[in-house]
Design an enzyme around this catalytic site. Structure first.
Site, mmCIF file in Angstrom:
data_model
loop_
_atom_site.group_PDB
_atom_site.id
_atom_site.type_symbol
_atom_site.label_atom_id
_atom_site.label_comp_id
_atom_site.label_asym_id
_atom_site.label_seq_id
_atom_site.Cartn_x
_atom_site.Cartn_y
_atom_site.Cartn_z
ATOM 1 N N LYS A 1 0.879 -1.181 0.000
ATOM 2 C CA LYS A 1 0.000 0.000 0.000
ATOM 3 C C LYS A 1 0.909 1.222 0.000
ATOM 4 O O LYS A 1 1.458 1.604 1.031
ATOM 5 C CB LYS A 1 -0.905 0.053 1.243
ATOM 6 C CG LYS A 1 -1.913 1.213 1.145
ATOM 7 C CD LYS A 1 -2.639 1.454 2.446
ATOM 8 C CE LYS A 1 -1.848 2.330 3.379
ATOM 9 N NZ LYS A 1 -1.500 3.683 2.852
ATOM 10 N N GLU B 1 9.541 0.864 11.012
ATOM 11 C CA GLU B 1 10.471 2.002 10.961
ATOM 12 C C GLU B 1 9.643 3.230 11.286
ATOM 13 O O GLU B 1 8.877 3.705 10.447
ATOM 14 C CB GLU B 1 11.107 2.122 9.573
ATOM 15 C CG GLU B 1 11.956 0.937 9.159
ATOM 16 C CD GLU B 1 13.159 0.699 10.055
ATOM 17 O OE1 GLU B 1 13.484 1.576 10.887
ATOM 18 O OE2 GLU B 1 13.754 -0.383 9.947
ATOM 19 N N CYS C 1 12.981 10.985 8.426
ATOM 20 C CA CYS C 1 12.883 10.614 9.850
ATOM 21 C C CYS C 1 14.260 10.607 10.498
ATOM 22 O O CYS C 1 14.366 10.586 11.723
ATOM 23 C CB CYS C 1 12.163 9.289 10.022
ATOM 24 S SG CYS C 1 12.935 7.981 9.103
ATOM 25 N N GLU D 1 8.678 15.753 16.326
ATOM 26 C CA GLU D 1 9.401 15.522 15.070
ATOM 27 C C GLU D 1 8.930 16.603 14.091
ATOM 28 O O GLU D 1 7.754 16.631 13.697
ATOM 29 C CB GLU D 1 9.081 14.120 14.537
ATOM 30 C CG GLU D 1 9.898 13.775 13.320
ATOM 31 C CD GLU D 1 9.696 12.334 12.860
ATOM 32 O OE1 GLU D 1 8.671 11.716 13.194
ATOM 33 O OE2 GLU D 1 10.584 11.837 12.138
HETATM 34 C C1 SIN Z 1 13.119 8.018 6.228
HETATM 35 O O1 SIN Z 1 13.080 9.203 6.408
HETATM 36 O O2 SIN Z 1 12.130 7.306 6.491
HETATM 37 C C2 SIN Z 1 14.319 7.325 5.631
HETATM 38 C C3 SIN Z 1 15.500 8.173 5.533
HETATM 39 C C4 SIN Z 1 16.631 7.495 4.846
HETATM 40 O O3 SIN Z 1 16.539 6.347 4.382
HETATM 41 O O4 SIN Z 1 17.658 8.119 4.764
#
Ligand code: SIN
Length: 475
Positions: free
Chosen positions: A172, A248, A282, A379
């Site tokens: 998805k 993640e 992230c 965040e």
């Molecule tokens: C992400 O922001 O989810 C991944 C970042 C990355 O792979 O560098």
């Protein structure tokens, strides 16, 4: 442009006939309308994945590996086309989009190499009575839910090891950036991935999609990248069927600058850690803890570097930061900045969202931010750099760890021993020591604490998509 659902190797209109509008965040124009998958479509995709799985798992690893390598080559051959789709639906600068295609494709090359190296073991039982054979078969059908910030790479990071290990998948992609996912799936078919191994069902109703898929008998694993908030909900529901999960989730990365740091390198690393892919990662540096002796100079130099950021349409020459993904994202960032300023922090740059078309937010630097403030605790997912000064090293580490998140951390010092000691004390799955980028298909990507479960990439990544079976035998 591919705009239908991919189920069992055929492109189908969704069973509802509804379409999802895909919007260019730089112009707010609708650039495509794609099929809106229903729970029934998602279940059909799970059936297709289940039917394809036995033959795919029985395909020799060398053959699967070569198909993965073809996938890498095919994606690289289509870099310009894929990068342009990424810019249109996500907005990031073209150079970043091209970098993302290379990064995303590399997961196929890396996992082509891992596919033929899935190891088991054989041992004599301590009693001497029998042998113990341990091997790693695939899990079965894997459901994947992917985010919009890396429309290509967050799919390939999951997909390549999953299919390398002999699983089949139902993906998805996010409704904001489905076009890259659909085109990648089409290219993988051209590269030799058999029908049914990869199925893609975008939807505007994520919760209904997940509710259907999670209860499908063949689905044995969930791999998710997204916020910790959503991850918790999915984990609770996945528990009903005791699904294997790899999660993640969110980050809140501290970036620590000691007063013996090389400030040129620290600012260069800060710009990468903060601003890569329009600051929507992230792994992004979220809080800059800077030792009091260098805080003025660091703030001045970081402000100069941020002032040089060119915010605009990712297709335009010289643009280094694209739009945010939607209007809500801009409003969230703005609200965090306003709250810090209300608390007495000092604005050094930016701070005003643009009012024209497109979801733009300027590069922003704020100093004298309170460690416990809403800005430092959230965040940000946008081009805002909050600076917090410290005097005591132990206190810097305490503040850095004072969060439920633990994805990434960054440390800058010329003293390598101090840097390594600090890195080891950070509660983060990944640490950049005198380096602003940590991501690499060959390295284990993932977080501690509420930033996630499991690892993607490296040699560990493929084993996440494998079972462990032990056979006790005698001969
Ligand atoms: C992400 O922001 O989810 C991944 C970042 C990355 O792979 O560098």
């Amino acid at each position: 442009m591919t705009t239908e659902l991919l189920i069992g190797g055929s492109w189908r209109e969704g069973s509802s006939g509804r379409r999802i509008a895909v919007v260019d965040p730089a112009t707010e124009a609708t650039i495509a309308e794609i099929a809106d998958g229903t729970p029934d479509d998602a279940l059909a995709a799970c059936d297709a994945a289940a039917s394809a799985q036995v033959a795919w798992a029985a395909t020799p690893p060398r053959e699967r590996s070569e198909i993965l390598r073809n996938c890498w080559a095919t994606l690289i051959d289509h870099t310009d086309e894929l990068a342009s789709i990424i810019v249109r639906e996500h907005g990031k600068p073209l150079a970043d989009a091209r970098g993302e295609v290379a990064y995303g494709a590399e997961f196929f090359r890396w996992n082509a190499e891992e596919t033929v190296r899935i190891r088991g073991e054989i041992a004599l039982a301590p009693s001497g009575a029998n042998r113990m054979i341990v091997h790693h078969p695939p899990i079965g059908v894997v459901a994947m839910i992917t985010p919009w910030n890396f429309p290509a790479a967050m799919i390939t990071r999951k997909l390549a090891p999953a299919i390398g290990a002999g699983n089949t998948v139902v993906i998805k992609p996010p409704k904001e950036t489905p076009l890259t996912a659909l085109r990648i799936a089409e290219l993988l078919g051209e590269a030799g991935v058999p029908p049914g191994v990869v199925n893609v069902v975008p939807t505007s109703r994520s919760a209904d999609w997940f509710e259907a898929v999670v209860d499908h008998r063949a689905v044995r694993m969930l791999s998710f990248t997204g916020s910790t908030e959503v991850g918790r909900v999915l984990l609770r529901r996945a528990a009903d069927r005791v699904l294997k999960t790899v999660m993640e989730l969110g980050g809140n990365a501290p970036f620590i600058v000691f007063d013996d740091a090389d400030l040129d390198r620290a600012v260069e690393g800060a710009m990468i850690a903060k601003m890569r892919h329009s600051a929507e990662t992230c792994t992004a540096a979220n809080r800059f803890y800077v030792e009091a002796g260098v805080v003025d100079e660091f703030a001045e130099r970081l402000t100069a570097a941020m002032a040089a950021v060119n915010v605009g349409n990712g297709f335009d020459d010289g643009v280094t930061c694209g739009p945010m993904i939607n209007r809500n994202a801009v409003a969230d960032i703005d609200s965090l900045v306003r709250s810090a300023l209300m608390d007495g922090a000092k604005l050094l740059l930016g701070g005003e969202p643009s009012s024209g078309a497109g979801y733009f937010y300027p590069a922003t630097v704020i100093r004298d931010v309170e460690h416990g403030s809403r800005l430092a605790a959230s965040e940000i997912f946008g081009p805002v750099a909050p600076i917090i000064s410290f005097t005591d090293h132990a206190d810097a580490i305490r503040m850095a760890n004072d969060t439920e998140m633990g994805l990434t951390g960054y440390v800058y010092t010329r003293d390598l021993a101090k840097g390594l000691r600090t890195a080891e004390r950070l509660e983060a799955g990944m640490v950049g020591l005198n380096r602003g980028a940590v991501s690499d298909p060959a390295a284990p990507f993932g977080g501690m604490k509420q930033s996630g479960l499991g690892r993607e990439g490296s040699t560990e990544g493929i084993y996440e998509f494998c079972e462990t079976q032990y056979i006790a035998t005698d001969w």
